[in-house]
Design a protein around this motif. Structure first.
Motif, PDB file in Angstrom:
ATOM      1  N   PRO A  76       0.825  -1.199   0.000  1.00 56.23           N
ATOM      2  CA  PRO A  76       0.000   0.000   0.000  1.00 56.23           C
ATOM      3  C   PRO A  76       0.864   1.257   0.000  1.00 56.23           C
ATOM      4  O   PRO A  76       1.921   1.293   0.627  1.00 56.23           O
ATOM      5  CB  PRO A  76      -0.788  -0.114   1.308  1.00 56.23           C
ATOM      6  CG  PRO A  76      -0.807  -1.565   1.595  1.00 56.23           C
ATOM      7  CD  PRO A  76       0.498  -2.108   1.099  1.00 56.23           C
ATOM      8  N   CYS A  80      -0.774   5.000  -0.986  1.00 57.85           N
ATOM      9  CA  CYS A  80      -1.469   6.268  -0.704  1.00 57.85           C
ATOM     10  C   CYS A  80      -2.376   6.178   0.518  1.00 57.85           C
ATOM     11  O   CYS A  80      -2.632   7.179   1.170  1.00 57.85           O
ATOM     12  CB  CYS A  80      -2.273   6.702  -1.915  1.00 57.85           C
ATOM     13  SG  CYS A  80      -3.743   5.702  -2.226  1.00 57.85           S
ATOM     14  N   MET A  81      -2.920   5.015   0.797  1.00 56.49           N
ATOM     15  CA  MET A  81      -3.854   4.781   1.890  1.00 56.49           C
ATOM     16  C   MET A  81      -5.133   5.622   1.792  1.00 56.49           C
ATOM     17  O   MET A  81      -5.780   5.903   2.807  1.00 56.49           O
ATOM     18  CB  MET A  81      -3.180   5.033   3.256  1.00 56.49           C
ATOM     19  CG  MET A  81      -1.965   4.178   3.476  1.00 56.49           C
ATOM     20  SD  MET A  81      -2.341   2.434   3.349  1.00 56.49           S
ATOM     21  CE  MET A  81      -2.422   2.011   5.062  1.00 56.49           C
ATOM     22  N   GLY A 126      -7.214   5.236  -1.401  1.00 55.10           N
ATOM     23  CA  GLY A 126      -8.001   4.753  -2.526  1.00 55.10           C
ATOM     24  C   GLY A 126      -7.601   5.258  -3.889  1.00 55.10           C
ATOM     25  O   GLY A 126      -8.370   5.119  -4.845  1.00 55.10           O
ATOM     26  N   ALA A 127      -6.418   5.844  -4.027  1.00 53.90           N
ATOM     27  CA  ALA A 127      -6.027   6.437  -5.303  1.00 53.90           C
ATOM     28  C   ALA A 127      -5.015   5.611  -6.100  1.00 53.90           C
ATOM     29  O   ALA A 127      -5.047   5.612  -7.327  1.00 53.90           O
ATOM     30  CB  ALA A 127      -5.460   7.830  -5.079  1.00 53.90           C
ATOM     31  N   CYS A 128      -4.119   4.888  -5.460  1.00 60.08           N
ATOM     32  CA  CYS A 128      -2.987   4.280  -6.188  1.00 60.08           C
ATOM     33  C   CYS A 128      -3.229   2.830  -6.617  1.00 60.08           C
ATOM     34  O   CYS A 128      -2.536   2.328  -7.486  1.00 60.08           O
ATOM     35  CB  CYS A 128      -1.717   4.365  -5.348  1.00 60.08           C
ATOM     36  SG  CYS A 128      -1.665   3.209  -3.944  1.00 60.08           S
ATOM     37  N   GLU A 156      -2.319   0.168  -5.218  1.00 60.29           N
ATOM     38  CA  GLU A 156      -1.203  -0.714  -4.858  1.00 60.29           C
ATOM     39  C   GLU A 156      -1.587  -1.713  -3.773  1.00 60.29           C
ATOM     40  O   GLU A 156      -0.823  -2.600  -3.456  1.00 60.29           O
ATOM     41  CB  GLU A 156       0.005   0.106  -4.391  1.00 60.29           C
ATOM     42  CG  GLU A 156       0.640   0.945  -5.463  1.00 60.29           C
ATOM     43  CD  GLU A 156       1.406   0.119  -6.498  1.00 60.29           C
ATOM     44  OE1 GLU A 156       1.352  -1.120  -6.464  1.00 60.29           O
ATOM     45  OE2 GLU A 156       2.056   0.730  -7.351  1.00 60.29           O
ATOM     46  N   CYS A 157      -2.777  -1.562  -3.216  1.00 55.04           N
ATOM     47  CA  CYS A 157      -3.176  -2.384  -2.076  1.00 55.04           C
ATOM     48  C   CYS A 157      -4.216  -3.437  -2.441  1.00 55.04           C
ATOM     49  O   CYS A 157      -4.896  -3.954  -1.560  1.00 55.04           O
ATOM     50  CB  CYS A 157      -3.731  -1.485  -0.978  1.00 55.04           C
ATOM     51  SG  CYS A 157      -5.255  -0.650  -1.471  1.00 55.04           S
TER      52      CYS A 157
HETATM   53  S1  FES Z   1      -3.077   2.198  -0.777  1.00 56.72           S
HETATM   54 FE1  FES Z   1      -3.486   3.364  -2.553  1.00 56.72          FE
HETATM   55  S2  FES Z   1      -5.439   2.650  -3.196  1.00 56.72           S
HETATM   56 FE2  FES Z   1      -5.070   1.598  -1.348  1.00 56.72          FE
END
Ligand code: FES
Length: 104
Positions: free
Chosen positions: A58, A60-61, A63-65, A67-68
Motif C-alpha cells: 500500500p 497512498c492509503m 483509494g487512489a494508487c 497498490e493495495c
Molecule cells: S493504498 Fe493506494 S489505493 Fe489503497
C-alpha cells in the motif's frame, strides 16, 4: 534482514479479530483499514505486479494508487478502503499472464 514492522497504531486497539491473509492468520484491530492493519502486523507485500511478479505494498492509503489490491470473497478490492472484520479472508492478487504463472 529486518522483519519488524515500522508501522504502529497511535493508540492500542480496542479489540482484535482473526483475519486470514494469504493462508496465514493474524490478530488485527477490528474496524481499522485492512491495509494499515496488515502493514502494522508486519506484512510487507500485499500484491504482486501482473507483469513481473514484483512485490507491492500500500502507498497512498486513500483509494487512489491501487497498490493495495487484494482478493476478498472472489472480488478484487482495495485493502485501504476495507474494514477489518472477524473471519475476513483475503489473498494476494494472482498474477495474470505474468512470468510466474507457467504460461497457463
Ligand atoms: S493504498 Fe493506494 S489505493 Fe489503497
Amino acid at each position: 534482514m529486518k522483519t519488524a514492522s515500522p508501522f504502529k497504531f497511535i493508540s492500542p486497539p480496542n479489540s482484535l479479530v482473526t483475519v486470514c491473509f494469504d493462508g496465514k492468520e493474524y490478530q488485527l484491530p477490528e474496524c481499522e483499514n485492512l491495509a494499515a492493519a496488515l502493514l502494522a502486523a508486519g506484512v510487507q507485500s500485499i500484491r504482486q505486479t501482473p507483469a513481473s511478479g514484483a512485490p507491492r505494498a500500500p502507498f497512498c492509503m486513500m483509494g487512489a494508487c491501487f497498490e493495495c489490491l487484494v482478493v476478498i470473497d472472489g472480488a478484487t478490492r482495495q485493502s485501504c478502503t476495507t474494514e477489518v472484520r472477524e473471519e475476513l479472508v483475503a489473498e494476494k492478487t494472482k498474477l495474470v499472464g505474468g512470468l510466474d504463472d507457467g504460461g497457463s
